[in-house]
Design a protein around this motif. Structure first.
Motif, PDB file in Angstrom:
ATOM      1  N   VAL A   1       3.863 -15.177  -7.434  1.00 54.38           N
ATOM      2  CA  VAL A   1       4.249 -16.500  -7.932  1.00 54.38           C
ATOM      3  C   VAL A   1       4.872 -17.335  -6.812  1.00 54.38           C
ATOM      4  O   VAL A   1       4.559 -18.521  -6.650  1.00 54.38           O
ATOM      5  N   PHE A   2       5.743 -16.707  -6.011  1.00 54.03           N
ATOM      6  CA  PHE A   2       6.371 -17.465  -4.932  1.00 54.03           C
ATOM      7  C   PHE A   2       5.392 -17.755  -3.805  1.00 54.03           C
ATOM      8  O   PHE A   2       5.508 -18.781  -3.128  1.00 54.03           O
ATOM      9  N   ALA A   3       4.414 -16.873  -3.593  1.00 58.45           N
ATOM     10  CA  ALA A   3       3.368 -17.175  -2.609  1.00 58.45           C
ATOM     11  C   ALA A   3       2.552 -18.381  -3.071  1.00 58.45           C
ATOM     12  O   ALA A   3       2.202 -19.254  -2.271  1.00 58.45           O
ATOM     13  N   ILE A   4       2.274 -18.437  -4.382  1.00 55.50           N
ATOM     14  CA  ILE A   4       1.539 -19.569  -4.936  1.00 55.50           C
ATOM     15  C   ILE A   4       2.380 -20.846  -4.834  1.00 55.50           C
ATOM     16  O   ILE A   4       1.863 -21.925  -4.559  1.00 55.50           O
ATOM     17  N   PHE A   5       3.675 -20.705  -5.034  1.00 54.05           N
ATOM     18  CA  PHE A   5       4.559 -21.877  -4.962  1.00 54.05           C
ATOM     19  C   PHE A   5       4.625 -22.427  -3.540  1.00 54.05           C
ATOM     20  O   PHE A   5       4.630 -23.638  -3.340  1.00 54.05           O
ATOM     21  N   VAL A   6       4.659 -21.556  -2.551  1.00 51.49           N
ATOM     22  CA  VAL A   6       4.814 -22.013  -1.165  1.00 51.49           C
ATOM     23  C   VAL A   6       3.490 -22.524  -0.600  1.00 51.49           C
ATOM     24  O   VAL A   6       3.402 -23.676  -0.151  1.00 51.49           O
ATOM     25  N   ILE A   7       2.445 -21.695  -0.624  1.00 50.32           N
ATOM     26  CA  ILE A   7       1.201 -22.058   0.066  1.00 50.32           C
ATOM     27  C   ILE A   7       0.393 -23.112  -0.691  1.00 50.32           C
ATOM     28  O   ILE A   7       0.166 -24.207  -0.168  1.00 50.32           O
ATOM     29  N   PRO A   8      -0.058 -22.836  -1.956  1.00 54.18           N
ATOM     30  CA  PRO A   8      -0.851 -23.865  -2.636  1.00 54.18           C
ATOM     31  C   PRO A   8      -0.084 -25.149  -2.922  1.00 54.18           C
ATOM     32  O   PRO A   8      -0.658 -26.227  -2.862  1.00 54.18           O
ATOM     33  N   ALA A   9       1.223 -25.057  -3.234  1.00 57.68           N
ATOM     34  CA  ALA A   9       1.991 -26.274  -3.495  1.00 57.68           C
ATOM     35  C   ALA A   9       2.041 -27.158  -2.249  1.00 57.68           C
ATOM     36  O   ALA A   9       1.880 -28.389  -2.339  1.00 57.68           O
ATOM     37  N   SER A  10       2.244 -26.538  -1.088  1.00 57.88           N
ATOM     38  CA  SER A  10       2.240 -27.309   0.155  1.00 57.88           C
ATOM     39  C   SER A  10       0.859 -27.894   0.421  1.00 57.88           C
ATOM     40  O   SER A  10       0.735 -29.047   0.864  1.00 57.88           O
ATOM     41  N   MET A  11      -0.174 -27.125   0.121  1.00 56.58           N
ATOM     42  CA  MET A  11      -1.536 -27.613   0.337  1.00 56.58           C
ATOM     43  C   MET A  11      -1.873 -28.776  -0.586  1.00 56.58           C
ATOM     44  O   MET A  11      -2.596 -29.700  -0.193  1.00 56.58           O
TER      45      MET A  11
ATOM     46  N   LYS B   1       0.815  -1.219   0.000  1.00 57.50           N
ATOM     47  CA  LYS B   1       0.000   0.000   0.000  1.00 57.50           C
ATOM     48  C   LYS B   1       0.847   1.267   0.000  1.00 57.50           C
ATOM     49  O   LYS B   1       0.339   2.358  -0.267  1.00 57.50           O
ATOM     50  N   LEU B   2       2.141   1.142   0.319  1.00 55.82           N
ATOM     51  CA  LEU B   2       3.021   2.311   0.339  1.00 55.82           C
ATOM     52  C   LEU B   2       3.788   2.490  -0.965  1.00 55.82           C
ATOM     53  O   LEU B   2       4.550   3.448  -1.098  1.00 55.82           O
ATOM     54  N   THR B   3       3.602   1.579  -1.910  1.00 54.95           N
ATOM     55  CA  THR B   3       4.393   1.634  -3.140  1.00 54.95           C
ATOM     56  C   THR B   3       3.891   2.724  -4.077  1.00 54.95           C
ATOM     57  O   THR B   3       2.722   3.107  -4.062  1.00 54.95           O
ATOM     58  N   CYS B   4       4.806   3.205  -4.909  1.00 58.02           N
ATOM     59  CA  CYS B   4       4.461   4.144  -5.966  1.00 58.02           C
ATOM     60  C   CYS B   4       5.319   3.811  -7.178  1.00 58.02           C
ATOM     61  O   CYS B   4       6.368   3.177  -7.054  1.00 58.02           O
ATOM     62  N   GLY B   5       4.886   4.209  -8.339  1.00 56.39           N
ATOM     63  CA  GLY B   5       5.632   3.907  -9.552  1.00 56.39           C
ATOM     64  C   GLY B   5       5.306   2.517 -10.055  1.00 56.39           C
ATOM     65  O   GLY B   5       4.367   1.851  -9.606  1.00 56.39           O
ATOM     66  N   GLU B   6       6.087   2.013 -10.990  1.00 58.61           N
ATOM     67  CA  GLU B   6       5.869   0.717 -11.615  1.00 58.61           C
ATOM     68  C   GLU B   6       6.303  -0.402 -10.685  1.00 58.61           C
ATOM     69  O   GLU B   6       7.453  -0.454 -10.239  1.00 58.61           O
ATOM     70  N   SER B   7       5.377  -1.298 -10.388  1.00 58.05           N
ATOM     71  CA  SER B   7       5.693  -2.391  -9.472  1.00 58.05           C
ATOM     72  C   SER B   7       5.147  -3.730  -9.965  1.00 58.05           C
ATOM     73  O   SER B   7       5.147  -4.711  -9.224  1.00 58.05           O
ATOM     74  N   TYR B   8       4.709  -3.775 -11.213  1.00 58.10           N
ATOM     75  CA  TYR B   8       4.031  -4.978 -11.728  1.00 58.10           C
ATOM     76  C   TYR B   8       4.943  -6.201 -11.674  1.00 58.10           C
ATOM     77  O   TYR B   8       4.544  -7.261 -11.201  1.00 58.10           O
ATOM     78  N   THR B   9       6.190  -6.072 -12.139  1.00 53.18           N
ATOM     79  CA  THR B   9       7.103  -7.220 -12.196  1.00 53.18           C
ATOM     80  C   THR B   9       7.378  -7.785 -10.822  1.00 53.18           C
ATOM     81  O   THR B   9       7.316  -9.003 -10.593  1.00 53.18           O
TER      82      THR B   9
END
Length: 311
Positions: free
Chosen positions: A201-211, A186-194
């Protein structure tokens, strides 16, 4: 013109729970109590597993590492929360915030992997009992735990670098209990898409992969249990998994609510409550879950207490 008014953030001010100063002392005592119970409970679990040779099995080896991670996991965030409540706000430098984010992600990722490994261990014990001893050897168990630590380190490094190469500008106030991802974004500004894509992607790799590992393991366990003709044997077999299922439901339920839902409709109060659950409450409850719902742990604890009385 608007861009010229932006001020780059060099430190962060944690202000959670500071809007009602009269609640500071009760909340401080509550968090302190939970933290002490977390330390005593998880440390007691580690000592109990080390002292009783009957608990020198792969399942309890993994549980001892989970208890250690809960101590570390809670120690990264709860003392910071105590400082915020005591001082009615706490300033963190950019480096300290990044370090806290890294350690929290590191220990949290390992927690996810350990819970997945414990589910796989239960699958082998229930579905492959004759091969269990040859598959889950001490060497393999050590290798799996080491792999969880390495994977957690890699995930934490990538997510921390991605998060802290973002540009933070405007207000430096974080209405949260520690440097976590949702308030930082919420504090970011400018381009942050990448960077955000990498983090997701890493959140998906850690949480759903473990699940997925947990769900598939328990799917095979349920199928195997349903083939057992005796209801008593069915209940006895499934009882060994209930503690783990309870811990998994609490931990992953809160993580999914916090990290894998959209930003729209997120409530600050909800985020605070959920963050308290997975940083303070769940690490405190895990030793109770595994001791109160586990016959072997209760017998070992009773044995050690009786020995202490006799001495």
């Amino acid at each position: 013109m608007a861009e010229m008014n932006l001020t780059l953030v060099t430190e962060f001010l944690l202000i959670a729970f500071t809007e009602n100063p009269e609640w500071a002392l009760p909340l401080f005592l509550l968090f302190l109590f939970m933290y002490l119970i977390t330390l005593l409970g998880n440390l007691g679990m580690i000592i109990l597993i080390r002292m009783d040779r009957r608990l020198h099995t792969p399942m309890y080896f993994l549980l001892s590492h989970l208890a250690f991670m809960d101590i570390c996991y809670s120690s990264v965030t709860v003392p910071q929360t105590l400082a915020v409540l005591l001082e009615h706000g706490a300033a963190l430098s950019y480096t300290r915030c990044a370090a806290q984010f890294f350690l929290f992600t590191f220990f949290g990722s390992i927690d996810c992997y350990l819970l997945a490994l414990m589910a796989y261990d239960r699958y082998l014990a229930v579905c492959q009992p004759l091969l269990y001893v040859t598959i889950m050897t001490q060497q393999i168990c050590l290798s799996l735990v080491a792999g969880a630590y390495v994977a957690g380190l890699f995930s934490a490094l990538v997510r921390t670098v991605s998060a802290f190469t973002l540009s933070f500008c405007g207000t430096n106030e974080i209405d949260f209990i520690f440097c976590d991802l949702p308030p930082l974004l919420k504090l970011t500004c400018g381009e942050s898409y990448t960077q955000e894509v990498v983090i997701i992607v890493f959140a998906i790799f850690v949480i759903p992969a473990s699940m997925v590992v947990i769900l598939v393991s328990y799917l095979f366990i349920i199928v195997s249990i349903m083939r057992i003709p005796s209801a008593g044997s069915w209940a006895k077999t499934f009882s060994t998994c209930t503690s783990h299922l309870t811990a998994v439901s609490l931990f992953f339920g809160t993580l999914i609510f916090m990290y894998l839902r959209g930003n729209s409709g997120q409530s600050l109060e909800e985020n605070r409550v959920v963050s308290v659950l997975y940083t303070a409450v769940i690490p405190m409850l895990n030793p109770l879950i595994y001791s109160l719902r586990n016959k072997e742990v209760k017998e070992s604890l009773r044995k050690i207490l009786n020995r202490a009385k006799l001495s």
